[in-house]
Design a protein around this motif. Structure first.
Motif, PDB file in Angstrom:
ATOM      1  N   ARG A  61       0.822  -1.222   0.000  1.00 41.38           N
ATOM      2  CA  ARG A  61       0.000   0.000   0.000  1.00 41.38           C
ATOM      3  C   ARG A  61       0.854   1.269   0.000  1.00 41.38           C
ATOM      4  O   ARG A  61       0.547   2.230  -0.690  1.00 41.38           O
ATOM      5  N   ASP A  62       1.933   1.266   0.761  1.00 41.84           N
ATOM      6  CA  ASP A  62       2.739   2.475   0.888  1.00 41.84           C
ATOM      7  C   ASP A  62       3.509   2.823  -0.377  1.00 41.84           C
ATOM      8  O   ASP A  62       3.741   3.996  -0.678  1.00 41.84           O
ATOM      9  N   ASP A  64       2.526   1.556  -3.497  1.00 40.40           N
ATOM     10  CA  ASP A  64       1.543   1.656  -4.584  1.00 40.40           C
ATOM     11  C   ASP A  64       1.032   3.077  -4.753  1.00 40.40           C
ATOM     12  O   ASP A  64       0.738   3.525  -5.866  1.00 40.40           O
ATOM     13  N   VAL A  65       0.941   3.822  -3.654  1.00 36.02           N
ATOM     14  CA  VAL A  65       0.425   5.183  -3.727  1.00 36.02           C
ATOM     15  C   VAL A  65       1.380   6.112  -4.485  1.00 36.02           C
ATOM     16  O   VAL A  65       0.964   7.156  -5.016  1.00 36.02           O
ATOM     17  N   ARG A  71      -1.713   3.460  -8.087  1.00 35.91           N
ATOM     18  CA  ARG A  71      -2.333   4.308  -7.069  1.00 35.91           C
ATOM     19  C   ARG A  71      -3.867   4.240  -7.078  1.00 35.91           C
ATOM     20  O   ARG A  71      -4.510   4.780  -6.184  1.00 35.91           O
ATOM     21  N   SER A  72      -4.445   3.582  -8.095  1.00 37.23           N
ATOM     22  CA  SER A  72      -5.901   3.428  -8.137  1.00 37.23           C
ATOM     23  C   SER A  72      -6.358   2.075  -7.595  1.00 37.23           C
ATOM     24  O   SER A  72      -7.544   1.755  -7.655  1.00 37.23           O
ATOM     25  N   VAL A  76      -5.381   1.138  -1.999  1.00 38.51           N
ATOM     26  CA  VAL A  76      -4.773   2.468  -1.910  1.00 38.51           C
ATOM     27  C   VAL A  76      -5.851   3.538  -1.794  1.00 38.51           C
ATOM     28  O   VAL A  76      -5.735   4.473  -0.991  1.00 38.51           O
ATOM     29  N   THR A  77      -6.908   3.385  -2.585  1.00 37.42           N
ATOM     30  CA  THR A  77      -7.979   4.397  -2.590  1.00 37.42           C
ATOM     31  C   THR A  77      -8.837   4.347  -1.337  1.00 37.42           C
ATOM     32  O   THR A  77      -9.566   5.293  -1.043  1.00 37.42           O
TER      33      THR A  77
END
Length: 294
Positions: A61-62, A64-65, A71-72, A76-77
């Motif tokens: 998650r960290d 991917d943003v 980031r989608s 993450v969202t």
């Protein structure tokens, strides 16, 4: 609601693995196909892969943003919580491994577990973030699906399974380096030490050419060892040689490196799909006891 539970499992990766699992299974079956065994192998391993992908999304998650292409993602969202994604992944893994344990072989289960531990544990938790060798470690996990399909039939890790493991591991390297080149800014932004970012695109180009050349030689071991026939050899020679020529074009003066890397990546998928289909159809009869690795 269903969409996010599907999306977190990376369906594209699952579909790609299904083809290689089926290829390994049908190569080992040599025309004597057990439909039930094939079904549970495909479903079981698909669920294991889906589990690994879901948990990987939680872990990443960290980073991917920071990447445009990731980031989608639902983790993450905030569309899907980390707890929900993790629970989903664990449940899928339990069902997948349960099917493999109940209906396939110890060798198939071992390699499924080996790939899972490498991908979720060694690669996702540490190597991807900390070492330029993360791609190599990840390639071992990516090479497992056809071996699981093969071992589900034979129950042993023989020469055929070894060739598949090495072949698919080698294929992963130029495939992954090509992605890292045309997604260079993403990996740089996320501080992921893939080869193009850590040691330069030119070195990655050399490695792509080298790995494709060695891969093309290893692929030939299937027909040379008698596992496949002339049709497979023809498909392997044509697609692998074309892939190598495509890789060598990266040294042209004023080449659009990003466009070239996308082409190398796209053809890598064509190559491995063609070979998976070819080995499933152009199998040869071999006495397994003559090639088993004891």
């Amino acid at each position: 609601m269903f969409r996010r539970y599907l999306a977190v499992t990376k369906p594209g990766i699952i579909m790609g693995n299904l083809i290689s699992v089926a290829g390994g299974f049908l190569l080992a079956a040599r025309g004597d196909i057990d439909p039930w065994l094939m079904l549970v192998t495909l479903v079981g391993l698909s669920l294991v892969v889906a589990s690994g992908c879901a948990i990987n999304n939680v872990i990443d998650r960290d980073i991917d943003v920071a990447m445009a292409r990731t980031r989608s993602r639902v983790t993450v969202t905030g569309e899907m919580s980390a707890k929900a994604a993790l629970s989903h992944g664990v449940l899928l893994g339990l069902i997948g491994f349960g099917l493999l344990i109940a209906f396939t072989t110890q060798a198939a289960v071992f390699f499924a577990a080996f790939g899972y531990v490498i991908y979720v544990g060694v690669y996702s938790l540490y190597m991807k973030r900390n070492s330029v060798y993360g791609t190599f470690i990840g390639s071992l996990s990516g090479a497992v699906p056809p071996v699981v399909g093969y071992c589900a039939v034979t129950g042993v890790f023989d020469m055929g399974a070894l060739i598949l493991l090495v072949m698919f591991s080698l294929w992963q390297m130029p495939h992954s380096y090509a992605i890292a080149i045309f997604r260079f800014k993403d990996y740089q932004a996320a501080n992921i030490p893939v080869l193009p970012v850590a040691q330069g695109v030119n070195k990655a180009k050399r490695h792509i050419v080298l790995y494709i050349a060695v891969y093309a030689l290893v692929v030939m071991l299937l027909p040379i060892s008698g596992y496949t026939g002339a049709a497979f050899m023809a498909v392997a020679c044509i697609t692998s040689f074309w892939w190598l020529l495509m890789a060598l074009r990266g040294y042209r003066y004023n080449i659009d490196t990003t466009r070239w890397a996308r082409q190398v990546f796209a053809f890598s998928i064509i190559n491995i799909t063609a070979l998976s289909i070819a080995m499933a159809l152009d199998y040869q009869t071999i006495a397994p006891q003559l090639v088993a690795l004891n």
